[in-house]
Design an enzyme around this catalytic site. Structure first.
Site, PDB file in Angstrom:
ATOM      1  N   HIS A 361      74.244  57.702  33.377  1.00 32.94           N
ATOM      2  CA  HIS A 361      74.275  59.007  32.726  1.00 32.94           C
ATOM      3  C   HIS A 361      74.312  58.936  31.199  1.00 32.94           C
ATOM      4  CE1 HIS A 361      74.821  60.152  36.860  1.00 32.94           C
ATOM      5  NE2 HIS A 361      75.789  59.243  36.909  1.00 32.94           N
ATOM      6  N   CYS A 362      73.633  57.928  30.653  1.00 31.20           N
ATOM      7  CA  CYS A 362      73.561  57.739  29.188  1.00 31.20           C
ATOM      8  C   CYS A 362      74.936  57.534  28.551  1.00 31.20           C
ATOM      9  CB  CYS A 362      72.846  58.907  28.497  1.00 31.20           C
ATOM     10  SG  CYS A 362      71.097  58.888  28.781  1.00 31.20           S
ATOM     11  N   VAL A 363      75.912  57.124  29.372  1.00 28.04           N
ATOM     12  CA  VAL A 363      77.225  56.759  28.809  1.00 28.04           C
ATOM     13  C   VAL A 363      77.485  55.325  29.273  1.00 28.04           C
ATOM     14  CG1 VAL A 363      79.571  57.610  28.356  1.00 28.04           C
ATOM     15  CG2 VAL A 363      77.860  59.170  29.281  1.00 28.04           C
TER      16      VAL A 363
END
Ligand SMILES: Cc1ncc(COP(=O)(O)O)c(C=O)c1O
Length: 403
Positions: A361-363
């Site tokens: 999730h782009c984290v």
């Protein structure tokens, strides 16, 4: 829970596959456009297709009127003091980059971010660390994964130029205590930028009341099309901010040996803009106001509570981020001990026409720091219903071989 008819306003959501209705639980990534947004954009393309800012035709003036109308609408929606404080961007990432680069930070100046930032509010600072020698401070969360205000104050005491944090997280839906963050930052003369990509679509935001300096968000998570975003900046700070892009529309005049910058906000909006997208964003704001943030919050909480409770009963499930569904907005992010999250997402799509999101999730930084494996994220919006959540749980149980 109030079942609702909002879904019928979204042609994309009304599609079926093999007779199964589409169930869309990937709203933290993108939200589809409702009919009024689609119609407004179609009207622009069919009836007054023109560029803004430089055309002396009646179509051009219509575009200018619509763009400025939308700017006003956005300003009111987020409680900005003046419409010049609204800069149209491509997305939230561009807004954050504009501030990061435009502040002209020097070597040794310190920027603080939280440890749950989307890559959009992490990588640019890492690049500036290399390019300009700024110092990047990553503030760890407390043991319950909430924001550490005491830790922030301790860092502010050492000297921080800018606190740049996510307002509501795409990882777990957690909303940071932004009022307290801004108060503390003010006490120590630090700027504050909020990444509002997951906040502005889900709860009322008032930049003036908050006293925040910059806020970035995007249209595609709030029923507007992709390719349109907003950066809010306090007028006084925008005067001192350098542009990310320069060229047409950003200058009043140019010679072979120089140029005169346009006023704010035009100087930040170089090149032809996404006029259809801006018009769509205006309609999306009207639509969301009609739905109302009270309804959005109620719907998201009830869905989150229900999905969390049901998942807990399945067993073998680990939740990512904060534990309490009350603190998680519309997001439930989890992984199963034995089942790969990416496989689960594919099975849900193929067997039940249910769209979810798997991965990091782009984290990535969060997952890497904690050794957490890829997870599956269910993210709701106001058109989702308990009936859809029940179908999701029963599809999951089938995939896991529990029924
Ligand atoms: C919290 C957060 N910040 C930033 C972004 C990036 O937004 P955009 O794609 O509009 O640049 C996202 C997108 O998922 C997000 O969830």
């Amino acid at each position: 829970m109030v079942e609702n008819s909002w879904k019928s306003q979204f042609p994309f959501l009304m599609q079926k596959k093999n007779g199964q209705p589409l169930i869309y639980f990937d709203n933290a990534c993108m939200t589809p456009c409702p009919i009024p947004v689609l119609e407004a954009m179609e009207k622009y393309n069919k009836e007054f297709f023109s560029c803004g800012g430089r055309s002396n035709t009646h179509f051009g003036r219509d575009v200018d009127d619509k763009v400025e109308e939308t700017r006003e609408l956005v300003a009111k929606f987020i409680g900005a003091g003046a419409s010049q404080e609204i800069i149209f961007t491509k997305n939230a990432t561009e807004g954050i980059n504009l501030v990061a680069r435009g502040l002209n930070l020097h070597a040794g100046e310190r920027v603080l971010v939280s440890d749950r930032e989307h890559n959009s509010n992490l990588i640019v600072w890492q690049v500036l660390q290399k390019e300009r020698g700024i110092e990047l401070m990553i503030l760890p969360s407390k043991s319950d994964e909430t924001f550490d205000l005491a830790g922030l104050e301790a860092e502010l005491q050492k000297g921080i130029k800018l606190v740049s944090v996510v307002y509501s997280s795409n990882l777990d839906g957690y909303t940071l205590p932004v009022e307290e963050i801004v108060k503390l930052a003010r006490k120590y003369d630090a700027f504050v930028m909020l990444d509002g990509a997951q906040a502005v679509p889900h709860h009322a935001v008032n930049v003036k009341k908050l006293g925040v300096d910059f806020l970035a968000f995007s249209g595609h998570k709030m029923t507007a099309p992709s390719g349109i975003g907003v950066l809010y900046g306090r007028l006084a700070h925008l005067e001192n901010l350098s542009s990310l892009l320069c060229g047409g529309h950003s200058v009043k005049d140019s010679r072979y040996n120089g140029f005169e910058l346009e006023d704010i906000p035009a100087r930040f909006e170089a090149g032809l803009q996404n006029y259809g997208g801006i018009i769509g964003l205006g309609e999306a704001i009207k639509f969301i106001k009609q739905v109302g943030f009270d309804f959005i919050a109620k719907q998201e909480f009830e869905l989150n509570y229900f999905i969390t409770r049901e998942l807990k009963q399945i067993g073998g499930i680990n939740f990512v981020g904060v534990d309490d569904p009350k603190s998680r907005g519309g997001i439930v992010n989890f992984y199963h001990e034995k089942m790969d999250s990416n496989q689960l997402t594919i099975f849900l799509d193929e067997s039940a026409n249910i769209l979810t999101r798997s991965g990091r999730h782009c984290v990535h930084s969060w997952y890497n720091s904690r050794g957490v494996k890829d997870s599956i994220r269910i993210s709701s919006y106001f058109y989702n219903t308990i009936d859809e959540a029940e179908k999701l749980i029963s599809a999951l149980k089938k995939i896991l071989g529990l029924v």
